[in-house]
Design a protein around this motif. Structure first.
Motif, mmCIF file in Angstrom:
data_model
loop_
_atom_site.group_PDB
_atom_site.id
_atom_site.type_symbol
_atom_site.label_atom_id
_atom_site.label_comp_id
_atom_site.label_asym_id
_atom_site.label_seq_id
_atom_site.Cartn_x
_atom_site.Cartn_y
_atom_site.Cartn_z
ATOM 1 N N ALA A 150 -72.836 -45.516 1.821
ATOM 2 C CA ALA A 150 -72.503 -44.765 0.612
ATOM 3 C C ALA A 150 -72.161 -43.321 0.948
ATOM 4 N N LEU A 151 -72.861 -42.742 1.898
ATOM 5 C CA LEU A 151 -72.541 -41.384 2.334
ATOM 6 C C LEU A 151 -71.171 -41.318 2.998
ATOM 7 N N VAL A 152 -70.837 -42.341 3.768
ATOM 8 C CA VAL A 152 -69.513 -42.384 4.390
ATOM 9 C C VAL A 152 -68.426 -42.443 3.323
ATOM 10 N N VAL A 153 -68.651 -43.235 2.279
ATOM 11 C CA VAL A 153 -67.680 -43.327 1.181
ATOM 12 C C VAL A 153 -67.522 -41.976 0.486
ATOM 13 N N ILE A 154 -68.643 -41.325 0.202
ATOM 14 C CA ILE A 154 -68.600 -40.028 -0.477
ATOM 15 C C ILE A 154 -67.872 -38.997 0.380
ATOM 16 N N ALA A 155 -68.093 -39.033 1.694
ATOM 17 C CA ALA A 155 -67.460 -38.063 2.580
ATOM 18 C C ALA A 155 -65.970 -38.333 2.770
ATOM 19 N N THR A 156 -65.557 -39.582 2.631
ATOM 20 C CA THR A 156 -64.152 -39.952 2.853
ATOM 21 C C THR A 156 -63.305 -39.814 1.604
ATOM 22 N N LEU A 157 -63.912 -39.996 0.444
ATOM 23 C CA LEU A 157 -63.168 -40.093 -0.811
ATOM 24 C C LEU A 157 -62.318 -38.861 -1.135
ATOM 25 N N PRO A 158 -62.805 -37.622 -0.997
ATOM 26 C CA PRO A 158 -61.969 -36.461 -1.376
ATOM 27 C C PRO A 158 -60.667 -36.372 -0.593
ATOM 28 N N ILE A 159 -60.735 -36.528 0.739
ATOM 29 C CA ILE A 159 -59.525 -36.456 1.549
ATOM 30 C C ILE A 159 -58.628 -37.650 1.258
ATOM 31 N N LEU A 160 -59.223 -38.803 1.012
ATOM 32 C CA LEU A 160 -58.440 -39.997 0.704
ATOM 33 C C LEU A 160 -57.678 -39.830 -0.604
ATOM 34 N N CYS A 161 -58.262 -39.135 -1.549
ATOM 35 C CA CYS A 161 -57.587 -38.893 -2.837
ATOM 36 C C CYS A 161 -56.508 -37.818 -2.715
ATOM 37 N N ALA A 162 -56.697 -36.867 -1.820
ATOM 38 C CA ALA A 162 -55.716 -35.790 -1.677
ATOM 39 C C ALA A 162 -54.501 -36.212 -0.875
ATOM 40 N N TYR A 163 -54.669 -37.165 0.032
ATOM 41 C CA TYR A 163 -53.571 -37.536 0.924
ATOM 42 C C TYR A 163 -52.337 -38.055 0.191
ATOM 43 N N PRO A 164 -52.437 -38.966 -0.805
ATOM 44 C CA PRO A 164 -51.213 -39.474 -1.453
ATOM 45 C C PRO A 164 -50.338 -38.387 -2.065
ATOM 46 N N PHE A 165 -50.940 -37.298 -2.537
ATOM 47 C CA PHE A 165 -50.156 -36.237 -3.156
ATOM 48 C C PHE A 165 -49.394 -35.406 -2.123
ATOM 49 N N LEU A 166 -49.820 -35.480 -0.858
ATOM 50 C CA LEU A 166 -49.176 -34.686 0.182
ATOM 51 C C LEU A 166 -48.391 -35.528 1.165
ATOM 52 N N SER A 167 -48.476 -36.859 1.057
ATOM 53 C CA SER A 167 -47.845 -37.729 2.046
ATOM 54 C C SER A 167 -46.326 -37.594 2.059
ATOM 55 N N LYS A 168 -45.713 -37.268 0.901
ATOM 56 C CA LYS A 168 -44.258 -37.144 0.850
ATOM 57 C C LYS A 168 -43.753 -35.981 1.688
ATOM 58 N N HIS A 169 -44.635 -35.014 1.979
ATOM 59 C CA HIS A 169 -44.233 -33.865 2.776
ATOM 60 C C HIS A 169 -44.498 -34.069 4.269
ATOM 61 N N MET A 170 -45.166 -35.165 4.653
ATOM 62 C CA MET A 170 -45.625 -35.310 6.027
ATOM 63 C C MET A 170 -44.478 -35.307 7.025
ATOM 64 N N SER A 171 -43.519 -36.226 6.852
ATOM 65 C CA SER A 171 -42.443 -36.353 7.834
ATOM 66 C C SER A 171 -41.567 -35.109 7.860
ATOM 67 N N LYS A 172 -41.208 -34.588 6.700
ATOM 68 C CA LYS A 172 -40.337 -33.413 6.642
ATOM 69 C C LYS A 172 -41.007 -32.196 7.255
ATOM 70 N N GLY A 173 -42.251 -31.965 6.885
ATOM 71 C CA GLY A 173 -42.935 -30.773 7.370
ATOM 72 C C GLY A 173 -43.199 -30.809 8.856
ATOM 73 N N MET A 174 -43.713 -31.920 9.355
ATOM 74 C CA MET A 174 -44.085 -31.994 10.758
ATOM 75 C C MET A 174 -42.865 -32.088 11.657
ATOM 76 N N LEU A 175 -41.900 -32.967 11.325
ATOM 77 C CA LEU A 175 -40.766 -33.161 12.200
ATOM 78 C C LEU A 175 -39.887 -31.918 12.280
ATOM 79 N N THR A 176 -39.609 -31.294 11.154
ATOM 80 C CA THR A 176 -38.775 -30.099 11.169
ATOM 81 C C THR A 176 -39.454 -28.978 11.941
ATOM 82 N N GLY A 177 -40.759 -28.769 11.688
ATOM 83 C CA GLY A 177 -41.475 -27.715 12.402
ATOM 84 C C GLY A 177 -41.566 -27.967 13.878
ATOM 85 N N ALA A 178 -41.773 -29.223 14.265
ATOM 86 C CA ALA A 178 -41.917 -29.543 15.697
ATOM 87 C C ALA A 178 -40.578 -29.458 16.433
#
Length: 298
Positions: free
Chosen positions: A267-295
């Protein structure tokens, strides 16, 4: 007379067998990712009888019990540690992003004062990182021991993140900066009106990386915090997972009506994982553009 154009293999239409193999590979990868997480969630919701019958871990509980979550938030200090983790993550991410973007913008402007020397200094830190003892002594000399600033300031600036953001800013057409200067805009106006709006993708990606680093940090609190009331969630979770060394978890397992230690840990693992897991979908669309262009541009 017509000439045939030969396209590279990776630009051609894939064969049916290739599509089937790709689909099977994606299903296999998804199963490898989902299976451990499903086991963690199921075990956190399982009863003691189910856990004992399945040898400690449950893949799919026949009946759901929230006793582990109730026990966690009932006098164990987890709620306070969540507030600490959220505060450190929010403040640390904002401070780190501010320092990173400002440094990246300054190092991306050719002809800026000491630009080459400072860039070399930043790149050297990628190869020669400070050790644990010098950082601890610095934190101690600055009087940050047993304070939340010890969790925020030492890891606020990363040379890798600066290089990524700098490469992204360098990809912005120079004509935009020249036209802004012709209109009388200063560096701060250019930074706020041009650089920040056009760098949302890389800022979102780097911000996610920084937030994950602050959220998952447990070694820093272990070194710098002596007051257990200031412990973040990851350090509290570590003590629960190491049940043999923590009296509170042992006490939970010893009481007959309490949920088993495995449920509390999962249960502690779930609680610790849930916030980042919820935030990731809102930022996933920027992943390829942000990382590849910067790199690539860096």
């Amino acid at each position: 007379m017509t000439t045939s154009v030969h396209r590279p293999v990776w630009q051609g239409k894939p064969k049916p067998i290739a599509l089937v193999l790709k689909g099977l590979a994606l299903v296999l990868i998804a199963a490898v990712v989902i299976f451990p997480f499903l086991t963690v969630v199921s075990t956190s919701l399982a009863t003691k009888q189910q856990i004992d019958a399945n040898g400690g871990y449950v893949l799919w509980p026949t009946s759901v019990s929230f006793e582990a979550y109730r026990q966690i938030f009932d006098g164990t200090g987890v709620a306070r540690s969540i507030v600490v983790s959220v505060g450190v993550t929010v403040v640390g991410t904002a401070f780190s992003l501010l320092c990173t973007v400002l440094a990246a913008y300054g190092l991306s402007r050719r002809g800026a004062l000491f630009q080459r020397g400072l860039l070399s200094f930043v790149l050297i830190t990628l190869l020669f990182a400070p050790g644990m003892i010098p950082v601890y002594l610095m934190v101690k000399q600055l009087g940050m021991l047993d304070t939340y600033w010890a969790l925020i300031i030492p890891g606020a600036v990363s040379a890798f993140n600066i290089v990524i953001v700098r490469g992204f800013i360098q990809a912005i057409p120079q004509e935009l900066f020249d036209s802004a200067r012709m209109d009388g805009a200063g560096e701060w106006r250019i930074f706020a009106s041009i650089v920040l709006p056009l760098s949302k993708a890389v800022i979102a990606v780097v911000g996610l990386f920084i937030a994950v680093g602050y959220w998952n940090n447990y070694f820093g609190p272990l070194l710098y915090l002596n007051d257990s009331n200031k412990w973040p969630l990851q350090l509290v979770m570590r003590n629960f997972v190491l049940a043999s060394n923590v009296s509170s978890t042992s006490a939970i397992a010893a009481v007959q009506d309490q949920p088993p230690a495995q449920s509390v840990q999962m249960a502690l693992v779930v609680i610790a994982t849930l916030p980042i897991l919820c935030a990731y979908p809102f930022l996933s669309k920027h992943m390829s553009k942000g990382m590849l262009t910067g790199a690539i541009k860096g």
